[in-house]
Design a protein around this motif. Structure first.
Motif, PDB file in Angstrom:
ATOM      1  N   ARG A  28       0.860  -1.189   0.000  1.00 59.61           N
ATOM      2  CA  ARG A  28       0.000   0.000   0.000  1.00 59.61           C
ATOM      3  C   ARG A  28       0.894   1.236   0.000  1.00 59.61           C
ATOM      4  O   ARG A  28       1.566   1.522   0.991  1.00 59.61           O
ATOM      5  N   TYR A  29       0.893   1.946  -1.123  1.00 59.24           N
ATOM      6  CA  TYR A  29       1.705   3.148  -1.299  1.00 59.24           C
ATOM      7  C   TYR A  29       0.765   4.303  -1.625  1.00 59.24           C
ATOM      8  O   TYR A  29       0.060   4.258  -2.642  1.00 59.24           O
ATOM      9  N   VAL A  30       0.733   5.299  -0.754  1.00 59.23           N
ATOM     10  CA  VAL A  30      -0.213   6.403  -0.899  1.00 59.23           C
ATOM     11  C   VAL A  30       0.529   7.636  -1.422  1.00 59.23           C
ATOM     12  O   VAL A  30       1.585   8.008  -0.905  1.00 59.23           O
ATOM     13  N   PHE A  31      -0.049   8.238  -2.450  1.00 57.00           N
ATOM     14  CA  PHE A  31       0.533   9.418  -3.080  1.00 57.00           C
ATOM     15  C   PHE A  31      -0.503  10.539  -3.130  1.00 57.00           C
ATOM     16  O   PHE A  31      -1.684  10.290  -3.345  1.00 57.00           O
ATOM     17  N   ALA A  32      -0.018  11.762  -2.941  1.00 60.10           N
ATOM     18  CA  ALA A  32      -0.842  12.948  -3.164  1.00 60.10           C
ATOM     19  C   ALA A  32      -0.369  13.602  -4.453  1.00 60.10           C
ATOM     20  O   ALA A  32       0.812  13.505  -4.816  1.00 60.10           O
ATOM     21  N   TYR A  33      -1.291  14.249  -5.136  1.00 57.47           N
ATOM     22  CA  TYR A  33      -0.915  15.039  -6.302  1.00 57.47           C
ATOM     23  C   TYR A  33      -1.671  16.355  -6.253  1.00 57.47           C
ATOM     24  O   TYR A  33      -2.842  16.406  -5.891  1.00 57.47           O
ATOM     25  N   THR A  34      -0.948  17.427  -6.543  1.00 56.99           N
ATOM     26  CA  THR A  34      -1.532  18.765  -6.580  1.00 56.99           C
ATOM     27  C   THR A  34      -1.552  19.212  -8.029  1.00 56.99           C
ATOM     28  O   THR A  34      -0.525  19.221  -8.705  1.00 56.99           O
ATOM     29  N   ILE A  35      -2.737  19.545  -8.491  1.00 51.93           N
ATOM     30  CA  ILE A  35      -2.947  19.930  -9.885  1.00 51.93           C
ATOM     31  C   ILE A  35      -3.294  21.418  -9.942  1.00 51.93           C
ATOM     32  O   ILE A  35      -4.153  21.879  -9.186  1.00 51.93           O
ATOM     33  N   THR A  85      -5.733  19.422  -4.447  1.00 51.02           N
ATOM     34  CA  THR A  85      -4.896  18.276  -4.102  1.00 51.02           C
ATOM     35  C   THR A  85      -5.798  17.074  -3.879  1.00 51.02           C
ATOM     36  O   THR A  85      -6.839  17.183  -3.232  1.00 51.02           O
ATOM     37  N   SER A  86      -5.402  15.948  -4.440  1.00 49.08           N
ATOM     38  CA  SER A  86      -6.110  14.694  -4.255  1.00 49.08           C
ATOM     39  C   SER A  86      -5.069  13.605  -4.070  1.00 49.08           C
ATOM     40  O   SER A  86      -3.891  13.906  -3.879  1.00 49.08           O
ATOM     41  N   GLY A  87      -5.497  12.353  -4.122  1.00 49.01           N
ATOM     42  CA  GLY A  87      -4.542  11.280  -3.907  1.00 49.01           C
ATOM     43  C   GLY A  87      -4.973   9.980  -4.536  1.00 49.01           C
ATOM     44  O   GLY A  87      -6.104   9.843  -5.022  1.00 49.01           O
ATOM     45  N   THR A  88      -4.040   9.040  -4.521  1.00 48.47           N
ATOM     46  CA  THR A  88      -4.321   7.702  -5.033  1.00 48.47           C
ATOM     47  C   THR A  88      -3.464   6.700  -4.275  1.00 48.47           C
ATOM     48  O   THR A  88      -2.457   7.070  -3.656  1.00 48.47           O
ATOM     49  N   ILE A  89      -3.867   5.448  -4.318  1.00 49.31           N
ATOM     50  CA  ILE A  89      -3.144   4.367  -3.650  1.00 49.31           C
ATOM     51  C   ILE A  89      -2.691   3.376  -4.709  1.00 49.31           C
ATOM     52  O   ILE A  89      -3.489   2.957  -5.560  1.00 49.31           O
ATOM     53  N   LEU A  90      -1.412   3.017  -4.665  1.00 53.43           N
ATOM     54  CA  LEU A  90      -0.862   2.013  -5.565  1.00 53.43           C
ATOM     55  C   LEU A  90      -0.428   0.794  -4.775  1.00 53.43           C
ATOM     56  O   LEU A  90      -0.163   0.898  -3.564  1.00 53.43           O
ATOM     57  N   GLU A  91      -0.308  -0.341  -5.459  1.00 50.61           N
ATOM     58  CA  GLU A  91       0.215  -1.561  -4.833  1.00 50.61           C
ATOM     59  C   GLU A  91       1.723  -1.684  -5.026  1.00 50.61           C
ATOM     60  O   GLU A  91       2.334  -2.632  -4.531  1.00 50.61           O
ATOM     61  N   THR A  92       2.325  -0.744  -5.743  1.00 45.66           N
ATOM     62  CA  THR A  92       3.762  -0.758  -6.010  1.00 45.66           C
ATOM     63  C   THR A  92       4.341   0.618  -5.655  1.00 45.66           C
ATOM     64  O   THR A  92       3.613   1.610  -5.604  1.00 45.66           O
TER      65      THR A  92
END
Length: 127
Positions: A28-35, A85-92
């Motif tokens: 579980r790898y959580v990332f934020a991104y600001t657009i 700003t939002s986010g997503t979760i990756l498995e890698t």
């Protein structure tokens, strides 16, 4: 001025890995991104819907469609910007995102604002 000059949206992206919300042992790898979305055209436009393509390092692809962004459908007169700003979760620990915002201009033109591919990566994973 051409039609494409009238309907011009610039998109800038910043990303951040969120170690406090991630659990690498659980994939579980959580990332934020600001657009930042800027109307660099000459006609006001509203962001109506979004389409994201999210791909992790295992080539697992996820697509997300929805109305607006962060619960809003921002209206952008020429020269103005909207940032969220939002986010997503990756498995890698590494992945990529791209997509588009579907816009409607005040002159009735519907067009897509392409979101360029950007990388999500935990620190010190990529050079």
């Amino acid at each position: 001025m051409t039609a494409t000059d009238k309907h011009q949206i610039q998109i800038d992206v910043r990303t951040a890995y969120l170690p406090g919300q991630s659990e690498p042992g659980q994939n579980r790898y959580v990332f934020a991104y600001t657009i930042t979305i800027t109307n660099s055209g000459s006609v006001p436009a509203r962001l109506v819907t979004r389409h994201w393509i999210i791909v992790d390092a295992n080539e697992q692809k996820r697509e997300v469609h929805g109305e607006g962004v962060v619960g809003e459908q921002p209206y952008l007169p020429p020269g103005t910007s909207f940032q969220y700003t939002s986010g997503t979760i990756l498995e890698t620990p590494v992945g990529m995102m791209s997509g588009s915002y579907q816009m409607i201009a005040d002159d009735g033109t519907a067009f897509d604002a392409e979101i360029p591919i950007f990388t999500l990566s935990i620190p010190r994973t990529l050079h």
